[in-house]
Design a protein around this motif. Sequence first.
Motif, PDB file in Angstrom:
ATOM      1  N   PRO A  81      -5.225   5.672  -8.347  1.00  0.00           N
ATOM      2  CA  PRO A  81      -3.784   5.826  -8.170  1.00  0.00           C
ATOM      3  C   PRO A  81      -3.399   6.447  -6.842  1.00  0.00           C
ATOM      4  CG  PRO A  81      -4.644   7.389  -9.800  1.00  0.00           C
ATOM      5  CD  PRO A  81      -5.729   6.401  -9.523  1.00  0.00           C
ATOM      6  N   SER A  82      -4.287   7.296  -6.273  1.00  0.00           N
ATOM      7  CA  SER A  82      -3.957   7.954  -5.009  1.00  0.00           C
ATOM      8  C   SER A  82      -3.972   6.990  -3.838  1.00  0.00           C
ATOM      9  CB  SER A  82      -4.926   9.107  -4.745  1.00  0.00           C
ATOM     10  OG  SER A  82      -6.255   8.627  -4.654  1.00  0.00           O
ATOM     11  N   SER A  83      -4.459   5.744  -4.051  1.00  0.00           N
ATOM     12  CA  SER A  83      -4.495   4.778  -2.946  1.00  0.00           C
ATOM     13  C   SER A  83      -3.102   4.234  -2.625  1.00  0.00           C
ATOM     14  CB  SER A  83      -5.432   3.616  -3.299  1.00  0.00           C
ATOM     15  OG  SER A  83      -4.942   2.898  -4.427  1.00  0.00           O
ATOM     16  N   LEU A  84      -2.130   4.416  -3.513  1.00  0.00           N
ATOM     17  CA  LEU A  84      -0.761   3.967  -3.269  1.00  0.00           C
ATOM     18  C   LEU A  84       0.055   5.153  -2.764  1.00  0.00           C
ATOM     19  CD1 LEU A  84       1.234   1.542  -3.594  1.00  0.00           C
ATOM     20  CD2 LEU A  84       1.886   2.578  -5.784  1.00  0.00           C
ATOM     21  N   GLY A 129       3.235   5.500 -13.034  1.00  0.00           N
ATOM     22  CA  GLY A 129       2.837   4.108 -13.216  1.00  0.00           C
ATOM     23  C   GLY A 129       1.526   3.798 -12.528  1.00  0.00           C
ATOM     24  N   ALA A 130       1.318   4.397 -11.349  1.00  0.00           N
ATOM     25  CA  ALA A 130       0.059   4.177 -10.625  1.00  0.00           C
ATOM     26  C   ALA A 130      -1.123   4.742 -11.399  1.00  0.00           C
ATOM     27  CB  ALA A 130       0.149   4.815  -9.238  1.00  0.00           C
ATOM     28  N   THR A 158       0.808  -1.227   0.000  1.00  0.00           N
ATOM     29  CA  THR A 158       0.000   0.000   0.000  1.00  0.00           C
ATOM     30  C   THR A 158       0.838   1.272   0.000  1.00  0.00           C
ATOM     31  OG1 THR A 158      -0.120   0.006   2.426  1.00  0.00           O
ATOM     32  CG2 THR A 158      -1.885  -1.154   1.219  1.00  0.00           C
ATOM     33  N   ALA A 159       2.162   1.128   0.163  1.00  0.00           N
ATOM     34  CA  ALA A 159       3.026   2.314   0.211  1.00  0.00           C
ATOM     35  C   ALA A 159       4.407   1.948  -0.315  1.00  0.00           C
ATOM     36  CB  ALA A 159       3.125   2.848   1.637  1.00  0.00           C
ATOM     37  N   VAL A 160       5.058   2.921  -0.951  1.00  0.00           N
ATOM     38  CA  VAL A 160       6.356   2.673  -1.587  1.00  0.00           C
ATOM     39  C   VAL A 160       7.367   3.728  -1.172  1.00  0.00           C
ATOM     40  CG1 VAL A 160       7.575   2.576  -3.798  1.00  0.00           C
ATOM     41  CG2 VAL A 160       5.308   1.534  -3.584  1.00  0.00           C
ATOM     42  N   CYS A 161       8.534   3.262  -0.739  1.00  0.00           N
ATOM     43  CA  CYS A 161       9.701   4.131  -0.557  1.00  0.00           C
ATOM     44  C   CYS A 161      10.474   4.113  -1.873  1.00  0.00           C
ATOM     45  CB  CYS A 161      10.614   3.608   0.557  1.00  0.00           C
ATOM     46  SG  CYS A 161       9.836   3.469   2.173  1.00  0.00           S
ATOM     47  N   VAL A 194       6.441  16.661   4.324  1.00  0.00           N
ATOM     48  CA  VAL A 194       5.161  15.984   4.125  1.00  0.00           C
ATOM     49  C   VAL A 194       4.290  16.744   3.140  1.00  0.00           C
ATOM     50  CG1 VAL A 194       3.071  15.118   5.247  1.00  0.00           C
ATOM     51  CG2 VAL A 194       5.262  15.067   6.465  1.00  0.00           C
ATOM     52  N   ARG A 195       3.853  16.023   2.090  1.00  0.00           N
ATOM     53  CA  ARG A 195       2.901  16.575   1.125  1.00  0.00           C
ATOM     54  C   ARG A 195       1.788  15.551   0.934  1.00  0.00           C
ATOM     55  NH1 ARG A 195       7.926  18.148  -1.712  1.00  0.00           N
ATOM     56  NH2 ARG A 195       8.372  20.322  -1.138  1.00  0.00           N
ATOM     57  N   ALA A 196       1.128  15.571  -0.210  1.00  0.00           N
ATOM     58  CA  ALA A 196      -0.096  14.779  -0.376  1.00  0.00           C
ATOM     59  C   ALA A 196       0.130  13.328  -0.727  1.00  0.00           C
ATOM     60  CB  ALA A 196      -0.980  15.427  -1.444  1.00  0.00           C
ATOM     61  N   SER A 197       1.316  12.960  -1.223  1.00  0.00           N
ATOM     62  CA  SER A 197       1.481  11.604  -1.772  1.00  0.00           C
ATOM     63  C   SER A 197       1.635  10.520  -0.708  1.00  0.00           C
ATOM     64  CB  SER A 197       2.703  11.559  -2.700  1.00  0.00           C
ATOM     65  OG  SER A 197       3.904  11.656  -1.955  1.00  0.00           O
ATOM     66  N   ALA A 198       1.932  10.898   0.541  1.00  0.00           N
ATOM     67  CA  ALA A 198       2.087   9.893   1.613  1.00  0.00           C
ATOM     68  C   ALA A 198       1.936  10.568   2.968  1.00  0.00           C
ATOM     69  CB  ALA A 198       3.455   9.239   1.535  1.00  0.00           C
TER      70      ALA A 198
END
Length: 326
Positions: free
Chosen positions: A261-264, A253-254, A237-240, A322-326
């Motif tokens: 796509p925002s779920s990842l 890619g998402a 559910t999350a990628v470094c 911190v921004r919106a992607s994670a």
Amino acid sequence: MNDVTPRRVTSADVARLAGVSRATVSYVLNNTPHQTISASTRARVLDAAAGLGYAPSAAARTLRTGRSDVVLCLLPDWPIGHEVGALLAHLSAGLDQAGLTFLAHPGTRRPAGHLWRSINPAAVLAFRRFSAEETESMRAAGVAPVVAPLSRPGTPEGPQQRIGDLQAAHLAAAGHSRIGYAYPDDDRVRGFAEPRLEGVRARCAERGLAPPQVQTVPLEAEAAAGAVREWCAAGVTAVCAYNDEVAMAVLAGARRSTDEPSSLAVIGVDDIPAARLAEPALTTVTTDRATVAAHLVAAVLAAVHGEPDPVLDLADAIRVVVRASA
């Protein structure tokens, strides 16, 4: 039309314009201690030198003082992107303020010894450990070897491990228990990618999470989409990501491979200018380049003067944006 090469400005020219002796010019421009030179005379010399564009010969200065003012920076075969470029700019400015000349040499197949022997620098700054033989040779020649702490594989608490640790800690704190790692498709940066991945693995182990699922992600949307599909199939559910560019490839890619796509969640490294323009805006780990450059300048000066190495405080230098992607 005559092709006449302009004559080099000399200290004699500066002395003539300032109305002083060449010795006085030398004392002023080299900040020679224990000289009784008035402030007005010093100002005349400096104004004359600036007006004439006088630059002391590096070779003459080396002969006179026995030491060059050049710091030779041996860059590995790295892509010179925003992060490295900004660090070099800060480093150059900091060394200039210290009265040293910064010379960066990009990756080469020539032995390092050939380079520093031809330049005879005050110090050699490298991003890898020198061999015992290299260190001994440099010190015997009066050259100070300095190793930057940015990439030291095998050190458990190095800066790159700290970056990976912060990435994984941020995602774990947000409730993600299955984490992926987007590895770069570029062998030149393996020295950074491996310790960052080790930092992610260590934090996952500490939190009792499964090891990160590693996928190599090229900077190409369709290839990144394949990696995203594999992560989603495995419950990630999350990628470094290795850095912001790889992170933006994951985001692209998402968008191609999932309905949402925002779920990842994705977190990058470097905080390049494009990170805040990504969709969604990219959460990232940033290193204070000015702090790191100041540390490297202090390390060079300490090595040149035979003083102990300064300590780099990672807590102050590396943080999550911190921004919106994670």
